[in-house]
Scaffold this motif. Sequence first.
Motif, PDB file in Angstrom:
ATOM      1  N   VAL A  42       0.886  -1.160   0.000  1.00  0.00           N
ATOM      2  CA  VAL A  42       0.000   0.000   0.000  1.00  0.00           C
ATOM      3  C   VAL A  42       0.923   1.208   0.000  1.00  0.00           C
ATOM      4  O   VAL A  42       1.796   1.338   0.856  1.00  0.00           O
ATOM      5  N   VAL A  43       0.732   2.067  -1.007  1.00  0.00           N
ATOM      6  CA  VAL A  43       1.663   3.163  -1.255  1.00  0.00           C
ATOM      7  C   VAL A  43       0.926   4.495  -1.329  1.00  0.00           C
ATOM      8  O   VAL A  43      -0.188   4.574  -1.827  1.00  0.00           O
ATOM      9  N   GLU A  44       1.595   5.530  -0.829  1.00  0.00           N
ATOM     10  CA  GLU A  44       1.155   6.908  -1.034  1.00  0.00           C
ATOM     11  C   GLU A  44       2.044   7.460  -2.145  1.00  0.00           C
ATOM     12  O   GLU A  44       3.186   7.851  -1.895  1.00  0.00           O
ATOM     13  N   PRO A  45       1.566   7.450  -3.394  1.00  0.00           N
ATOM     14  CA  PRO A  45       2.417   7.888  -4.511  1.00  0.00           C
ATOM     15  C   PRO A  45       2.545   9.409  -4.561  1.00  0.00           C
ATOM     16  O   PRO A  45       1.569  10.113  -4.732  1.00  0.00           O
ATOM     17  N   TYR A  46       3.778   9.900  -4.390  1.00  0.00           N
ATOM     18  CA  TYR A  46       4.023  11.342  -4.399  1.00  0.00           C
ATOM     19  C   TYR A  46       4.276  11.862  -5.807  1.00  0.00           C
ATOM     20  O   TYR A  46       3.895  12.972  -6.142  1.00  0.00           O
ATOM     21  N   ALA A  47       4.975  11.095  -6.632  1.00  0.00           N
ATOM     22  CA  ALA A  47       5.312  11.563  -7.982  1.00  0.00           C
ATOM     23  C   ALA A  47       5.626  10.381  -8.881  1.00  0.00           C
ATOM     24  O   ALA A  47       6.030   9.316  -8.419  1.00  0.00           O
ATOM     25  N   LEU A  48       5.436  10.595 -10.170  1.00  0.00           N
ATOM     26  CA  LEU A  48       5.789   9.631 -11.205  1.00  0.00           C
ATOM     27  C   LEU A  48       6.905  10.274 -12.016  1.00  0.00           C
ATOM     28  O   LEU A  48       6.741  11.371 -12.548  1.00  0.00           O
ATOM     29  N   VAL A  49       8.061   9.599 -12.084  1.00  0.00           N
ATOM     30  CA  VAL A  49       9.253  10.189 -12.695  1.00  0.00           C
ATOM     31  C   VAL A  49       9.775   9.284 -13.809  1.00  0.00           C
ATOM     32  O   VAL A  49       9.819   8.065 -13.646  1.00  0.00           O
ATOM     33  N   ASN A  50      10.177   9.880 -14.914  1.00  0.00           N
ATOM     34  CA  ASN A  50      10.817   9.139 -15.999  1.00  0.00           C
ATOM     35  C   ASN A  50      12.312   9.404 -15.942  1.00  0.00           C
ATOM     36  O   ASN A  50      12.744  10.547 -15.918  1.00  0.00           O
ATOM     37  N   HIS A  51      13.085   8.318 -15.915  1.00  0.00           N
ATOM     38  CA  HIS A  51      14.543   8.435 -15.923  1.00  0.00           C
ATOM     39  C   HIS A  51      15.086   7.430 -16.927  1.00  0.00           C
ATOM     40  O   HIS A  51      14.868   6.222 -16.781  1.00  0.00           O
ATOM     41  N   ARG A  52      15.737   7.940 -17.943  1.00  0.00           N
ATOM     42  CA  ARG A  52      16.335   7.112 -18.996  1.00  0.00           C
ATOM     43  C   ARG A  52      15.352   6.120 -19.602  1.00  0.00           C
ATOM     44  O   ARG A  52      15.667   4.958 -19.837  1.00  0.00           O
ATOM     45  N   GLY A  53      14.138   6.578 -19.809  1.00  0.00           N
ATOM     46  CA  GLY A  53      13.128   5.750 -20.455  1.00  0.00           C
ATOM     47  C   GLY A  53      12.390   4.801 -19.527  1.00  0.00           C
ATOM     48  O   GLY A  53      11.509   4.073 -19.967  1.00  0.00           O
ATOM     49  N   ASN A  54      12.726   4.802 -18.257  1.00  0.00           N
ATOM     50  CA  ASN A  54      12.033   3.960 -17.282  1.00  0.00           C
ATOM     51  C   ASN A  54      11.206   4.832 -16.355  1.00  0.00           C
ATOM     52  O   ASN A  54      11.634   5.921 -15.972  1.00  0.00           O
ATOM     53  N   TRP A  55      10.022   4.352 -15.989  1.00  0.00           N
ATOM     54  CA  TRP A  55       9.141   5.103 -15.103  1.00  0.00           C
ATOM     55  C   TRP A  55       9.253   4.573 -13.676  1.00  0.00           C
ATOM     56  O   TRP A  55       9.333   3.364 -13.458  1.00  0.00           O
ATOM     57  N   TYR A  56       9.232   5.495 -12.727  1.00  0.00           N
ATOM     58  CA  TYR A  56       9.348   5.169 -11.308  1.00  0.00           C
ATOM     59  C   TYR A  56       8.306   5.957 -10.523  1.00  0.00           C
ATOM     60  O   TYR A  56       8.024   7.108 -10.842  1.00  0.00           O
ATOM     61  N   VAL A  57       7.772   5.325  -9.485  1.00  0.00           N
ATOM     62  CA  VAL A  57       6.885   6.008  -8.547  1.00  0.00           C
ATOM     63  C   VAL A  57       7.708   6.324  -7.306  1.00  0.00           C
ATOM     64  O   VAL A  57       8.346   5.437  -6.730  1.00  0.00           O
ATOM     65  N   PHE A  72       9.677   2.885  -6.607  1.00  0.00           N
ATOM     66  CA  PHE A  72       9.099   1.672  -7.166  1.00  0.00           C
ATOM     67  C   PHE A  72       9.164   1.748  -8.685  1.00  0.00           C
ATOM     68  O   PHE A  72       8.644   2.692  -9.285  1.00  0.00           O
ATOM     69  N   LYS A  73       9.807   0.776  -9.316  1.00  0.00           N
ATOM     70  CA  LYS A  73       9.889   0.743 -10.776  1.00  0.00           C
ATOM     71  C   LYS A  73       8.534   0.279 -11.315  1.00  0.00           C
ATOM     72  O   LYS A  73       8.036  -0.786 -10.953  1.00  0.00           O
ATOM     73  N   VAL A  74       7.942   1.087 -12.184  1.00  0.00           N
ATOM     74  CA  VAL A  74       6.588   0.834 -12.661  1.00  0.00           C
ATOM     75  C   VAL A  74       6.480  -0.518 -13.377  1.00  0.00           C
ATOM     76  O   VAL A  74       5.485  -1.226 -13.204  1.00  0.00           O
ATOM     77  N   GLU A  75       7.489  -0.921 -14.137  1.00  0.00           N
ATOM     78  CA  GLU A  75       7.390  -2.187 -14.874  1.00  0.00           C
ATOM     79  C   GLU A  75       7.303  -3.396 -13.947  1.00  0.00           C
ATOM     80  O   GLU A  75       6.920  -4.476 -14.379  1.00  0.00           O
ATOM     81  N   ARG A  76       7.627  -3.222 -12.672  1.00  0.00           N
ATOM     82  CA  ARG A  76       7.526  -4.325 -11.714  1.00  0.00           C
ATOM     83  C   ARG A  76       6.190  -4.335 -10.982  1.00  0.00           C
ATOM     84  O   ARG A  76       5.917  -5.231 -10.191  1.00  0.00           O
ATOM     85  N   ILE A  77       5.340  -3.348 -11.251  1.00  0.00           N
ATOM     86  CA  ILE A  77       4.008  -3.323 -10.650  1.00  0.00           C
ATOM     87  C   ILE A  77       3.118  -4.231 -11.490  1.00  0.00           C
ATOM     88  O   ILE A  77       2.907  -3.995 -12.672  1.00  0.00           O
ATOM     89  N   LEU A  78       2.615  -5.284 -10.879  1.00  0.00           N
ATOM     90  CA  LEU A  78       1.851  -6.304 -11.592  1.00  0.00           C
ATOM     91  C   LEU A  78       0.362  -5.995 -11.655  1.00  0.00           C
ATOM     92  O   LEU A  78      -0.347  -6.521 -12.501  1.00  0.00           O
ATOM     93  N   GLY A  79      -0.120  -5.184 -10.775  1.00  0.00           N
ATOM     94  CA  GLY A  79      -1.520  -4.790 -10.742  1.00  0.00           C
ATOM     95  C   GLY A  79      -1.688  -3.712  -9.692  1.00  0.00           C
ATOM     96  O   GLY A  79      -0.922  -3.660  -8.732  1.00  0.00           O
ATOM     97  N   ALA A  80      -2.686  -2.845  -9.869  1.00  0.00           N
ATOM     98  CA  ALA A  80      -2.870  -1.748  -8.916  1.00  0.00           C
ATOM     99  C   ALA A  80      -4.336  -1.350  -8.844  1.00  0.00           C
ATOM    100  O   ALA A  80      -5.094  -1.560  -9.790  1.00  0.00           O
ATOM    101  N   ARG A  81      -4.696  -0.778  -7.716  1.00  0.00           N
ATOM    102  CA  ARG A  81      -6.026  -0.189  -7.573  1.00  0.00           C
ATOM    103  C   ARG A  81      -5.930   1.016  -6.651  1.00  0.00           C
ATOM    104  O   ARG A  81      -5.124   1.028  -5.715  1.00  0.00           O
ATOM    105  N   VAL A  82      -6.722   2.021  -6.929  1.00  0.00           N
ATOM    106  CA  VAL A  82      -6.743   3.241  -6.125  1.00  0.00           C
ATOM    107  C   VAL A  82      -7.636   2.989  -4.920  1.00  0.00           C
ATOM    108  O   VAL A  82      -8.744   2.462  -5.048  1.00  0.00           O
ATOM    109  N   LEU A  83      -7.162   3.347  -3.757  1.00  0.00           N
ATOM    110  CA  LEU A  83      -7.926   3.198  -2.523  1.00  0.00           C
ATOM    111  C   LEU A  83      -8.652   4.500  -2.216  1.00  0.00           C
ATOM    112  O   LEU A  83      -8.296   5.558  -2.725  1.00  0.00           O
TER     113      LEU A  83
END
Length: 106
Positions: A42-57, A72-83
Amino acid sequence: MTLAAQASGLSTPPVLRRPRWRAASHTHAAAGPESRLEYPLVVEPYALVNHRGNWYVLGKSRTHAQNRLFVFKVERILGARVLHEPFTVPKDFDVQHYTLIFTRGR
Protein backbone atom coordinates in the motif's frame (compact mmCIF):
# COMPACT_ATOMS: atom_id res chain seq x y z
CA MET A 1 18.42 18.39 -12.82
CA THR A 2 20.09 15.00 -12.98
CA LEU A 3 23.82 14.63 -13.49
CA ALA A 4 23.20 12.93 -16.85
CA ALA A 5 20.86 15.74 -17.87
CA GLN A 6 23.43 18.34 -16.85
CA ALA A 7 26.11 16.60 -18.90
CA SER A 8 23.90 16.31 -21.96
CA GLY A 9 22.32 19.76 -21.63
CA LEU A 10 18.81 18.28 -21.18
CA SER A 11 16.27 19.60 -18.75
CA THR A 12 15.02 17.80 -15.67
CA PRO A 13 13.19 14.52 -16.44
CA PRO A 14 9.43 14.92 -16.93
CA VAL A 15 7.46 14.60 -13.73
CA LEU A 16 3.72 14.05 -13.40
CA ARG A 17 1.84 14.97 -10.25
CA ARG A 18 -1.68 13.99 -9.29
CA PRO A 19 -4.03 16.79 -8.22
CA ARG A 20 -6.06 14.50 -5.90
CA TRP A 21 -3.98 12.31 -3.66
CA ARG A 22 -5.24 8.79 -2.89
CA ALA A 23 -3.34 5.79 -1.58
CA ALA A 24 -2.86 2.90 -3.97
CA SER A 25 -2.57 -0.82 -3.42
CA HIS A 26 -0.45 -2.80 -5.83
CA THR A 27 1.26 -6.13 -6.26
CA HIS A 28 4.97 -5.71 -6.81
CA ALA A 29 7.41 -8.22 -8.30
CA ALA A 30 10.75 -8.64 -6.55
CA ALA A 31 13.87 -7.57 -8.46
CA GLY A 32 15.79 -10.03 -10.60
CA PRO A 33 14.90 -11.91 -13.76
CA GLU A 34 14.62 -15.25 -11.93
CA SER A 35 12.54 -13.94 -9.06
CA ARG A 36 9.02 -15.28 -8.72
CA LEU A 37 8.36 -13.44 -5.47
CA GLU A 38 5.36 -11.12 -5.49
CA TYR A 39 4.17 -9.03 -2.57
CA PRO A 40 1.31 -6.62 -1.92
CA LEU A 41 2.05 -3.01 -1.01
CA VAL A 42 0.00 0.00 0.00
CA VAL A 43 1.66 3.16 -1.25
CA GLU A 44 1.15 6.91 -1.03
CA PRO A 45 2.42 7.89 -4.51
CA TYR A 46 4.02 11.34 -4.40
CA ALA A 47 5.31 11.56 -7.98
CA LEU A 48 5.79 9.63 -11.20
CA VAL A 49 9.25 10.19 -12.70
CA ASN A 50 10.82 9.14 -16.00
CA HIS A 51 14.54 8.43 -15.92
CA ARG A 52 16.34 7.11 -19.00
CA GLY A 53 13.13 5.75 -20.46
CA ASN A 54 12.03 3.96 -17.28
CA TRP A 55 9.14 5.10 -15.10
CA TYR A 56 9.35 5.17 -11.31
CA VAL A 57 6.88 6.01 -8.55
CA LEU A 58 8.34 8.00 -5.64
CA GLY A 59 6.29 7.60 -2.52
CA LYS A 60 5.78 6.41 1.02
CA SER A 61 5.00 2.76 1.67
CA ARG A 62 2.33 2.10 4.27
CA THR A 63 3.41 -1.55 4.20
CA HIS A 64 7.00 -0.97 5.32
CA ALA A 65 7.77 0.15 8.87
CA GLN A 66 10.40 2.68 7.78
CA ASN A 67 9.23 6.27 7.55
CA ARG A 68 11.09 7.16 4.35
CA LEU A 69 10.54 7.52 0.63
CA PHE A 70 10.69 4.47 -1.60
CA VAL A 71 11.27 4.20 -5.33
CA PHE A 72 9.10 1.67 -7.17
CA LYS A 73 9.89 0.74 -10.78
CA VAL A 74 6.59 0.83 -12.66
CA GLU A 75 7.39 -2.19 -14.87
CA ARG A 76 7.53 -4.32 -11.71
CA ILE A 77 4.01 -3.32 -10.65
CA LEU A 78 1.85 -6.30 -11.59
CA GLY A 79 -1.52 -4.79 -10.74
CA ALA A 80 -2.87 -1.75 -8.92
CA ARG A 81 -6.03 -0.19 -7.57
CA VAL A 82 -6.74 3.24 -6.12
CA LEU A 83 -7.93 3.20 -2.52
CA HIS A 84 -10.40 5.63 -0.99
CA GLU A 85 -7.86 6.63 1.64
CA PRO A 86 -6.64 10.20 1.18
CA PHE A 87 -3.21 11.39 2.23
CA THR A 88 -1.24 14.61 2.09
CA VAL A 89 2.09 14.99 0.37
CA PRO A 90 4.46 16.69 2.82
CA LYS A 91 4.88 20.39 2.09
CA ASP A 92 8.66 20.00 2.11
CA PHE A 93 8.61 17.24 -0.54
CA ASP A 94 10.74 18.43 -3.46
CA VAL A 95 10.44 16.07 -6.42
CA GLN A 96 13.44 17.63 -8.18
CA HIS A 97 15.63 17.06 -5.10
CA TYR A 98 14.59 13.41 -4.72
CA THR A 99 14.95 12.81 -8.46
CA LEU A 100 18.53 14.10 -8.31
CA ILE A 101 19.35 11.83 -5.36
CA PHE A 102 17.65 8.81 -6.94
CA THR A 103 19.26 9.18 -10.37
CA ARG A 104 22.80 9.78 -9.12
CA GLY A 105 25.00 6.96 -10.37
CA ARG A 106 22.30 5.37 -12.52
